[in-house]
Design a protein around this motif. Structure first.
Motif, PDB file in Angstrom:
ATOM      1  N   PRO A  30       0.617  -0.835  -0.123  1.00 40.65           N
ATOM      2  CA  PRO A  30       0.491  -0.040   0.239  1.00 40.65           C
ATOM      3  C   PRO A  30       0.858   1.169  -0.326  1.00 40.65           C
ATOM      4  CG  PRO A  30      -0.849  -1.747   1.579  1.00 40.65           C
ATOM      5  CD  PRO A  30       0.320  -2.129   1.267  1.00 40.65           C
ATOM      6  N   PHE A  31       0.088   2.644  -0.436  1.00 40.37           N
ATOM      7  CA  PHE A  31       1.210   3.394  -0.492  1.00 40.37           C
ATOM      8  C   PHE A  31       0.342   4.630  -0.624  1.00 40.37           C
ATOM      9  CE2 PHE A  31      -0.706   2.261  -5.212  1.00 40.37           C
ATOM     10  CZ  PHE A  31      -1.140   3.460  -5.680  1.00 40.37           C
ATOM     11  N   SER A  32       0.757   5.668  -0.411  1.00 35.95           N
ATOM     12  CA  SER A  32       0.290   7.049  -0.037  1.00 35.95           C
ATOM     13  C   SER A  32       0.213   7.568  -1.389  1.00 35.95           C
ATOM     14  CB  SER A  32       0.701   8.101   1.295  1.00 35.95           C
ATOM     15  OG  SER A  32       2.645   8.487   0.217  1.00 35.95           O
ATOM     16  N   LEU A  33      -1.107   8.930  -0.841  1.00 35.82           N
ATOM     17  CA  LEU A  33      -0.796   9.778  -2.869  1.00 35.82           C
ATOM     18  C   LEU A  33       0.133  10.705  -2.699  1.00 35.82           C
ATOM     19  CD1 LEU A  33      -2.985  10.962  -4.242  1.00 35.82           C
ATOM     20  CD2 LEU A  33      -2.838  13.182  -2.461  1.00 35.82           C
ATOM     21  N   GLU A  34       1.052  10.744  -1.668  1.00 36.84           N
ATOM     22  CA  GLU A  34       2.400  11.749  -2.218  1.00 36.84           C
ATOM     23  C   GLU A  34       3.442  10.310  -2.846  1.00 36.84           C
ATOM     24  OE1 GLU A  34       0.611  11.352   1.283  1.00 36.84           O
ATOM     25  OE2 GLU A  34      -0.177  13.576   1.219  1.00 36.84           O
ATOM     26  N   GLU A  35       3.502   9.504  -2.471  1.00 33.05           N
ATOM     27  CA  GLU A  35       4.367   8.400  -2.807  1.00 33.05           C
ATOM     28  C   GLU A  35       3.837   7.921  -4.435  1.00 33.05           C
ATOM     29  OE1 GLU A  35       5.386   5.156   0.107  1.00 33.05           O
ATOM     30  OE2 GLU A  35       3.601   4.947   0.226  1.00 33.05           O
ATOM     31  N   ALA A  36       2.376   8.041  -4.480  1.00 27.68           N
ATOM     32  CA  ALA A  36       2.066   8.135  -6.100  1.00 27.68           C
ATOM     33  C   ALA A  36       2.402   8.423  -6.831  1.00 27.68           C
ATOM     34  CB  ALA A  36       0.010   7.567  -5.741  1.00 27.68           C
ATOM     35  N   LEU A  54      -7.914   2.683   0.198  1.00 25.38           N
ATOM     36  CA  LEU A  54      -7.827   2.018   1.341  1.00 25.38           C
ATOM     37  C   LEU A  54      -8.328   3.196   2.651  1.00 25.38           C
ATOM     38  CD1 LEU A  54      -4.308   0.462   1.905  1.00 25.38           C
ATOM     39  CD2 LEU A  54      -6.957  -1.083   0.871  1.00 25.38           C
ATOM     40  N   GLY A  55      -8.300   4.173   2.342  1.00 25.95           N
ATOM     41  CA  GLY A  55      -8.277   5.270   2.943  1.00 25.95           C
ATOM     42  C   GLY A  55      -8.584   6.803   2.714  1.00 25.95           C
ATOM     43  N   ALA A  56      -8.399   8.152   3.563  1.00 22.45           N
ATOM     44  CA  ALA A  56      -8.091   8.911   3.192  1.00 22.45           C
ATOM     45  C   ALA A  56      -6.736   9.382   2.235  1.00 22.45           C
ATOM     46  CB  ALA A  56      -8.526  10.099   4.120  1.00 22.45           C
ATOM     47  N   ARG A  57      -6.424   9.033   1.375  1.00 24.20           N
ATOM     48  CA  ARG A  57      -5.202   9.195   0.674  1.00 24.20           C
ATOM     49  C   ARG A  57      -4.305   7.750   1.037  1.00 24.20           C
ATOM     50  NH1 ARG A  57      -3.724  15.146   0.353  1.00 24.20           N
ATOM     51  NH2 ARG A  57      -1.946  14.905   0.699  1.00 24.20           N
ATOM     52  N   LEU A  58      -4.563   7.141   1.088  1.00 25.16           N
ATOM     53  CA  LEU A  58      -3.834   5.924   1.435  1.00 25.16           C
ATOM     54  C   LEU A  58      -4.787   4.922   0.160  1.00 25.16           C
ATOM     55  CD1 LEU A  58      -1.958   4.555   2.694  1.00 25.16           C
ATOM     56  CD2 LEU A  58      -3.404   3.787   4.353  1.00 25.16           C
ATOM     57  N   TYR A  59      -4.222   4.209  -1.317  1.00 26.55           N
ATOM     58  CA  TYR A  59      -3.667   3.538  -1.810  1.00 26.55           C
ATOM     59  C   TYR A  59      -3.397   1.744  -2.068  1.00 26.55           C
ATOM     60  CZ  TYR A  59      -6.474   7.634  -3.666  1.00 26.55           C
ATOM     61  OH  TYR A  59      -6.892   8.622  -2.918  1.00 26.55           O
ATOM     62  N   ASP A  77       2.431   3.941   8.687  1.00 35.58           N
ATOM     63  CA  ASP A  77       3.561   5.643   8.410  1.00 35.58           C
ATOM     64  C   ASP A  77       3.009   6.550   7.663  1.00 35.58           C
ATOM     65  OD1 ASP A  77       5.133   3.571   8.128  1.00 35.58           O
ATOM     66  OD2 ASP A  77       5.198   3.337   6.380  1.00 35.58           O
ATOM     67  N   SER A  78       1.303   6.633   7.846  1.00 36.30           N
ATOM     68  CA  SER A  78       0.962   8.549   7.086  1.00 36.30           C
ATOM     69  C   SER A  78       0.000   9.170   8.954  1.00 36.30           C
ATOM     70  CB  SER A  78      -0.625   7.512   6.132  1.00 36.30           C
ATOM     71  OG  SER A  78      -1.766   7.077   7.148  1.00 36.30           O
ATOM     72  N   LEU A  79       0.399   8.210  10.205  1.00 34.81           N
ATOM     73  CA  LEU A  79      -0.540   9.180  11.017  1.00 34.81           C
ATOM     74  C   LEU A  79       0.421   9.395  11.539  1.00 34.81           C
ATOM     75  CD1 LEU A  79      -2.638   5.930  11.776  1.00 34.81           C
ATOM     76  CD2 LEU A  79      -3.139   7.793  11.114  1.00 34.81           C
ATOM     77  N   PRO A  80       0.237  10.677  12.639  1.00 31.21           N
ATOM     78  CA  PRO A  80       1.094  10.711  13.431  1.00 31.21           C
ATOM     79  C   PRO A  80       2.153  10.066  14.687  1.00 31.21           C
ATOM     80  CG  PRO A  80      -0.867  11.774  13.832  1.00 31.21           C
ATOM     81  CD  PRO A  80      -0.983  10.866  12.797  1.00 31.21           C
ATOM     82  N   GLU A  81       2.832  10.574  15.034  1.00 34.80           N
ATOM     83  CA  GLU A  81       3.722   8.949  15.986  1.00 34.80           C
ATOM     84  C   GLU A  81       3.447   8.347  17.283  1.00 34.80           C
ATOM     85  OE1 GLU A  81       8.278   8.948  17.771  1.00 34.80           O
ATOM     86  OE2 GLU A  81       7.478   9.278  15.524  1.00 34.80           O
ATOM     87  N   GLU A  82       2.165   9.496  17.897  1.00 35.67           N
ATOM     88  CA  GLU A  82       1.954   9.410  18.589  1.00 35.67           C
ATOM     89  C   GLU A  82       0.465   8.178  18.213  1.00 35.67           C
ATOM     90  OE1 GLU A  82       0.225  13.245  18.056  1.00 35.67           O
ATOM     91  OE2 GLU A  82       1.827  12.237  17.064  1.00 35.67           O
ATOM     92  N   ALA A  83      -0.203   8.133  17.193  1.00 33.69           N
ATOM     93  CA  ALA A  83      -1.275   7.670  17.343  1.00 33.69           C
ATOM     94  C   ALA A  83      -0.988   5.741  18.132  1.00 33.69           C
ATOM     95  CB  ALA A  83      -1.582   7.555  15.202  1.00 33.69           C
ATOM     96  N   VAL A  84      -1.823   5.594  18.202  1.00 32.08           N
ATOM     97  CA  VAL A  84      -1.659   3.734  18.698  1.00 32.08           C
ATOM     98  C   VAL A  84      -2.430   2.965  18.477  1.00 32.08           C
ATOM     99  CG1 VAL A  84      -1.514   2.429  20.362  1.00 32.08           C
ATOM    100  CG2 VAL A  84      -0.828   4.431  20.898  1.00 32.08           C
ATOM    101  N   PHE A  85      -2.670   1.995  17.225  1.00 32.08           N
ATOM    102  CA  PHE A  85      -3.588   1.320  16.995  1.00 32.08           C
ATOM    103  C   PHE A  85      -4.490   0.295  17.982  1.00 32.08           C
ATOM    104  CE2 PHE A  85      -0.870   0.499  13.718  1.00 32.08           C
ATOM    105  CZ  PHE A  85      -1.268   1.173  12.337  1.00 32.08           C
ATOM    106  N   ALA A  86      -5.941   0.854  18.119  1.00 43.33           N
ATOM    107  CA  ALA A  86      -6.878   0.446  19.374  1.00 43.33           C
ATOM    108  C   ALA A  86      -7.631  -0.599  19.115  1.00 43.33           C
ATOM    109  CB  ALA A  86      -6.737   1.830  20.193  1.00 43.33           C
ATOM    110  N   GLY A  87      -8.675  -0.731  19.774  1.00 44.37           N
ATOM    111  CA  GLY A  87     -10.223  -1.459  19.404  1.00 44.37           C
ATOM    112  C   GLY A  87      -9.627  -3.158  18.538  1.00 44.37           C
TER     113      GLY A  87
END
Length: 188
Positions: A30-36, A54-59, A77-87
């Motif tokens: 998967p890649f970001s819009l910027e990479e594309a 896959l999501g906003a700016r992610l393909y 890679d596309s989220l801020p460093e403080e983001a943590v997967f949850a739920g």
């Protein structure tokens, strides 16, 4: 009256769509819009059947097999460093039978400006250092925190099933705070 017989070669060539440009680097993960954009694609070219959003700016390339680990790495890679997967995402990362990317769930600090968007559910709350771990390179909440988060939004019977799965697989903490089975073993 219309044309009778074989259409001209030029008419045929004009009616056939062009073969899409698929950069090799974008076929493997998967890649970001910027990479594309850096690879020479345009935003409008990503709307075709060649690409899967896959999501906003992610393909990703539509021919790529779905691999939740790759999708989650791309999100991280596309989220801020403080983001943590949850739920449900964190529960899947830690070994429970949940859909990890429908949507991807994260928690961020209360003062973070990141918001929910297609493919991403965001909760703003405090995460203690003891509630975050890394599994296979992904920052995620502990199993106990993931179960607590799930209990906030799932029906009671589904929460009970999640707790049962976690207990059966030895993924929860016992009364002394020690893990019954190490989540690190899942990273292998």
């Amino acid at each position: 009256m219309g044309w009778v017989g074989e259409p001209s070669r030029l008419a045929h060539l004009l009616s056939v769509s062009r073969t899409p440009h698929i950069p090799v680097a974008l076929r493997v993960k998967p890649f970001s819009l910027e990479e594309a954009l850096r690879a020479g694609l345009t935003k409008s070219s990503l709307k075709g059947r060649t690409w899967r959003r896959l999501g906003a700016r992610l393909y990703c390339w539509s021919g790529l097999d779905e691999d939740p680990w790759q999708v989650l790495r791309a999100w991280q890679d596309s989220l801020p460093e403080e983001a943590v997967f949850a739920g449900a995402t964190a529960a899947w990362i830690s070994g429970l039978d949940f859909k990890p990317t429908d949507p991807v769930e994260i928690v961020v600090p209360r003062n973070s400006g990141i918001r929910s968007r297609p493919g991403l559910r965001v909760r703003h709350c405090r995460i203690l250092a003891a509630e975050a771990i890394t599994v296979r390179g992904l920052r995620t909440t502990t199993m106990n925190r993931a179960l607590r988060d799930l209990s906030l939004r799932l029906p009671a019977v589904e929460v009970l099933i999640a707790f049962d799965m976690a207990m059966h697989r030895g993924l929860t903490l016992n009364g002394t705070g020690r893990k019954l089975r190490s989540i690190a073993a899942l990273a292998a």
